[in-house]
Design an enzyme around this catalytic site. Structure first.
Site, mmCIF file in Angstrom:
data_model
loop_
_atom_site.group_PDB
_atom_site.id
_atom_site.type_symbol
_atom_site.label_atom_id
_atom_site.label_comp_id
_atom_site.label_asym_id
_atom_site.label_seq_id
_atom_site.Cartn_x
_atom_site.Cartn_y
_atom_site.Cartn_z
ATOM 1 N N PRO A 126 10.267 -9.459 -2.162
ATOM 2 C CA PRO A 126 10.651 -10.818 -2.537
ATOM 3 C C PRO A 126 10.128 -11.279 -3.899
ATOM 4 O O PRO A 126 8.991 -10.995 -4.263
ATOM 5 C CB PRO A 126 10.065 -11.688 -1.418
ATOM 6 C CG PRO A 126 9.052 -10.838 -0.744
ATOM 7 C CD PRO A 126 9.493 -9.422 -0.915
ATOM 8 N N ASN A 127 11.001 -11.984 -4.593
ATOM 9 C CA ASN A 127 10.730 -12.634 -5.887
ATOM 10 C C ASN A 127 10.662 -11.666 -7.068
ATOM 11 O O ASN A 127 10.575 -12.099 -8.216
ATOM 12 C CB ASN A 127 9.450 -13.489 -5.825
ATOM 13 C CG ASN A 127 9.550 -14.563 -4.773
ATOM 14 O OD1 ASN A 127 10.501 -15.361 -4.794
ATOM 15 N ND2 ASN A 127 8.639 -14.605 -3.829
ATOM 16 N N ARG A 178 9.460 -14.846 -14.136
ATOM 17 C CA ARG A 178 8.516 -15.338 -13.134
ATOM 18 C C ARG A 178 7.072 -15.153 -13.615
ATOM 19 O O ARG A 178 6.638 -14.023 -13.853
ATOM 20 C CB ARG A 178 8.733 -14.534 -11.851
ATOM 21 C CG ARG A 178 7.699 -14.739 -10.800
ATOM 22 C CD ARG A 178 7.760 -13.646 -9.737
ATOM 23 N NE ARG A 178 6.876 -13.977 -8.644
ATOM 24 C CZ ARG A 178 6.417 -13.105 -7.765
ATOM 25 N NH1 ARG A 178 6.786 -11.847 -7.849
ATOM 26 N NH2 ARG A 178 5.613 -13.479 -6.814
ATOM 27 N N TYR A 227 2.875 -11.368 -14.407
ATOM 28 C CA TYR A 227 3.760 -10.219 -14.134
ATOM 29 C C TYR A 227 4.403 -9.610 -15.382
ATOM 30 O O TYR A 227 5.150 -8.628 -15.265
ATOM 31 C CB TYR A 227 4.835 -10.624 -13.123
ATOM 32 C CG TYR A 227 4.257 -11.060 -11.790
ATOM 33 C CD1 TYR A 227 3.586 -10.143 -10.981
ATOM 34 C CD2 TYR A 227 4.339 -12.387 -11.361
ATOM 35 C CE1 TYR A 227 3.024 -10.531 -9.768
ATOM 36 C CE2 TYR A 227 3.789 -12.783 -10.149
ATOM 37 C CZ TYR A 227 3.133 -11.859 -9.360
ATOM 38 O OH TYR A 227 2.573 -12.243 -8.167
ATOM 39 N N ASN A 237 6.882 -2.073 -3.433
ATOM 40 C CA ASN A 237 6.168 -3.305 -3.786
ATOM 41 C C ASN A 237 6.693 -4.358 -2.828
ATOM 42 O O ASN A 237 7.790 -4.895 -3.007
ATOM 43 C CB ASN A 237 6.426 -3.707 -5.242
ATOM 44 C CG ASN A 237 5.584 -4.923 -5.636
ATOM 45 O OD1 ASN A 237 5.019 -5.608 -4.770
ATOM 46 N ND2 ASN A 237 5.498 -5.200 -6.924
ATOM 47 N N ALA A 264 4.757 -10.606 -1.494
ATOM 48 C CA ALA A 264 3.846 -11.350 -0.607
ATOM 49 C C ALA A 264 3.869 -10.837 0.831
ATOM 50 O O ALA A 264 2.904 -11.058 1.576
ATOM 51 C CB ALA A 264 4.185 -12.837 -0.651
ATOM 52 N N HIS A 266 0.821 -9.046 2.408
ATOM 53 C CA HIS A 266 -0.379 -9.698 2.918
ATOM 54 C C HIS A 266 -0.259 -10.138 4.371
ATOM 55 O O HIS A 266 -1.259 -10.496 4.984
ATOM 56 C CB HIS A 266 -0.729 -10.890 2.025
ATOM 57 C CG HIS A 266 -0.690 -10.551 0.558
ATOM 58 N ND1 HIS A 266 -1.479 -9.561 0.019
ATOM 59 C CD2 HIS A 266 0.079 -11.017 -0.478
ATOM 60 C CE1 HIS A 266 -1.214 -9.458 -1.288
ATOM 61 N NE2 HIS A 266 -0.265 -10.330 -1.607
ATOM 62 N N ASP A 317 4.656 -1.822 10.537
ATOM 63 C CA ASP A 317 5.120 -0.969 11.645
ATOM 64 C C ASP A 317 6.257 -0.058 11.197
ATOM 65 O O ASP A 317 6.350 1.091 11.652
ATOM 66 C CB ASP A 317 5.568 -1.828 12.835
ATOM 67 C CG ASP A 317 4.395 -2.411 13.611
ATOM 68 O OD1 ASP A 317 3.242 -2.010 13.362
ATOM 69 O OD2 ASP A 317 4.631 -3.283 14.477
ATOM 70 N N GLU A 346 2.172 2.242 -1.920
ATOM 71 C CA GLU A 346 2.137 0.793 -2.132
ATOM 72 C C GLU A 346 1.833 0.521 -3.601
ATOM 73 O O GLU A 346 0.881 1.084 -4.140
ATOM 74 C CB GLU A 346 1.018 0.202 -1.252
ATOM 75 C CG GLU A 346 0.759 -1.278 -1.483
ATOM 76 C CD GLU A 346 -0.458 -1.793 -0.691
ATOM 77 O OE1 GLU A 346 -1.129 -0.994 0.003
ATOM 78 O OE2 GLU A 346 -0.732 -3.006 -0.785
ATOM 79 N N HIS A 396 1.551 -2.603 -6.777
ATOM 80 C CA HIS A 396 1.543 -3.997 -7.216
ATOM 81 C C HIS A 396 1.418 -4.025 -8.728
ATOM 82 O O HIS A 396 0.662 -3.238 -9.308
ATOM 83 C CB HIS A 396 0.382 -4.771 -6.587
ATOM 84 C CG HIS A 396 0.432 -4.772 -5.107
ATOM 85 N ND1 HIS A 396 1.337 -5.528 -4.404
ATOM 86 C CD2 HIS A 396 -0.261 -4.059 -4.200
ATOM 87 C CE1 HIS A 396 1.191 -5.280 -3.118
ATOM 88 N NE2 HIS A 396 0.227 -4.390 -2.958
ATOM 89 N N SER A 430 0.339 -6.749 -10.450
ATOM 90 C CA SER A 430 -0.915 -7.441 -10.779
ATOM 91 C C SER A 430 -2.084 -6.794 -10.039
ATOM 92 O O SER A 430 -1.888 -6.032 -9.081
ATOM 93 C CB SER A 430 -0.803 -8.913 -10.377
ATOM 94 O OG SER A 430 -0.661 -9.036 -8.967
ATOM 95 N N ARG A 459 -7.218 -12.024 -7.893
ATOM 96 C CA ARG A 459 -6.419 -13.249 -7.833
ATOM 97 C C ARG A 459 -6.842 -14.085 -6.614
ATOM 98 O O ARG A 459 -8.001 -14.091 -6.240
ATOM 99 C CB ARG A 459 -4.938 -12.867 -7.797
ATOM 100 C CG ARG A 459 -4.503 -12.048 -9.019
ATOM 101 C CD ARG A 459 -3.039 -11.708 -8.969
ATOM 102 N NE ARG A 459 -2.201 -12.908 -8.910
ATOM 103 C CZ ARG A 459 -0.926 -12.926 -8.512
ATOM 104 N NH1 ARG A 459 -0.334 -11.791 -8.166
ATOM 105 N NH2 ARG A 459 -0.246 -14.043 -8.481
ATOM 106 N N ARG A 512 -4.610 -12.544 -1.432
ATOM 107 C CA ARG A 512 -3.931 -11.353 -1.972
ATOM 108 C C ARG A 512 -4.790 -10.088 -1.868
ATOM 109 O O ARG A 512 -4.289 -8.974 -2.003
ATOM 110 C CB ARG A 512 -3.526 -11.575 -3.432
ATOM 111 C CG ARG A 512 -2.470 -12.632 -3.604
ATOM 112 C CD ARG A 512 -1.997 -12.743 -5.052
ATOM 113 N NE ARG A 512 -1.488 -14.068 -5.309
ATOM 114 C CZ ARG A 512 -0.247 -14.473 -5.027
ATOM 115 N NH1 ARG A 512 0.624 -13.646 -4.507
ATOM 116 N NH2 ARG A 512 0.132 -15.717 -5.272
HETATM 117 C C1 DQA Z 1 2.733 -8.477 -6.137
HETATM 118 C C2 DQA Z 1 1.457 -9.195 -5.698
HETATM 119 C C3 DQA Z 1 1.728 -10.105 -4.509
HETATM 120 O O1 DQA Z 1 0.544 -10.772 -4.133
HETATM 121 C C4 DQA Z 1 2.779 -11.138 -4.878
HETATM 122 O O2 DQA Z 1 3.071 -11.939 -3.749
HETATM 123 C C5 DQA Z 1 4.005 -10.545 -5.462
HETATM 124 C C6 DQA Z 1 3.873 -9.440 -6.412
HETATM 125 C C7 DQA Z 1 2.517 -7.652 -7.430
HETATM 126 O O3 DQA Z 1 3.362 -6.807 -7.719
HETATM 127 O O4 DQA Z 1 1.540 -7.876 -8.151
HETATM 128 O O5 DQA Z 1 5.113 -11.001 -5.211
HETATM 129 O O6 DQA Z 1 3.124 -7.568 -5.106
#
Ligand code: DQA
Length: 143
Positions: free
Chosen positions: A11-12, A19, A24, A75, A78, A81, A88, A99, A101, A103, A108, A112
């Site tokens: 998401p996002n 953003r 980012y 990735n 959110a 978390h 699962d 995994e 990320h 950031s 942070r 997170r």
């Molecule tokens: C993220 C870190 C997450 O905490 C955040 O909610 C994101 C991006 C990252 O790529 O740094 O959406 O996964």
């Protein structure tokens, strides 16, 4: 040997580039995807990329990946978390999931720093911006 990899952006991440650029960066998701595909190609791997803002769609894609890909770079945004459902799904499939990320999630907000998926992932890379994804491509190539 890992030949076909799937990258899942949660998401996002579709809004990368606009953003919170201070967190980012300025690279758009399209440029990032081109760079990931290029790096996968350099390592002799085919790469497909998927983005979704929906938990169930990410779970469906992880399930589908188990028979058509050799490894996944995830990735989960959110969902990282708090999504036990994504955790699962990762635990249910046998292919390695890395995994990533953009950031440094440990530098942070306190929430997170906790990932509910790390334990079921092959490894975690965070804090290097776009390079986090490139390092994950290299890790899959060498697994
Ligand atoms: C993220 C870190 C997450 O905490 C955040 O909610 C994101 C991006 C990252 O790529 O740094 O959406 O996964």
């Amino acid at each position: 040997m890992i030949k076909k990899i799937l990258v899942i952006h949660g998401p996002n991440l579709n809004l990368l580039g606009e953003r919170e650029p201070g967190v980012y960066g300025n690279m758009t998701i399209d440029t990032l995807n081109d760079n990931i595909i290029e790096r996968a190609k350099e390592q002799g791997m085919q790469c497909e990329i998927f983005q979704s803002n929906h938990e169930g769609a990410i779970i469906d894609k992880l399930h589908a990946a188990r028979t058509s890909f050799d490894g996944v770079i995830l990735n989960a945004g959110a969902y990282t978390h708090y999504s036990y459902a994504i955790r699962d799904a990762i635990a249910a499939i046998k292919i390695p999931v890395i995994e990533v990320h953009i950031s440094n999630v440990f530098a942070r907000d306190a929430f997170r720093a906790n990932s509910v998926i790390s334990e079921v992932c092959r490894g975690t890379i965070c804090g290097f911006g776009a390079i986090s994804y490139y390092l994950a491509v290299q890790a899959l190539a060498e697994l």
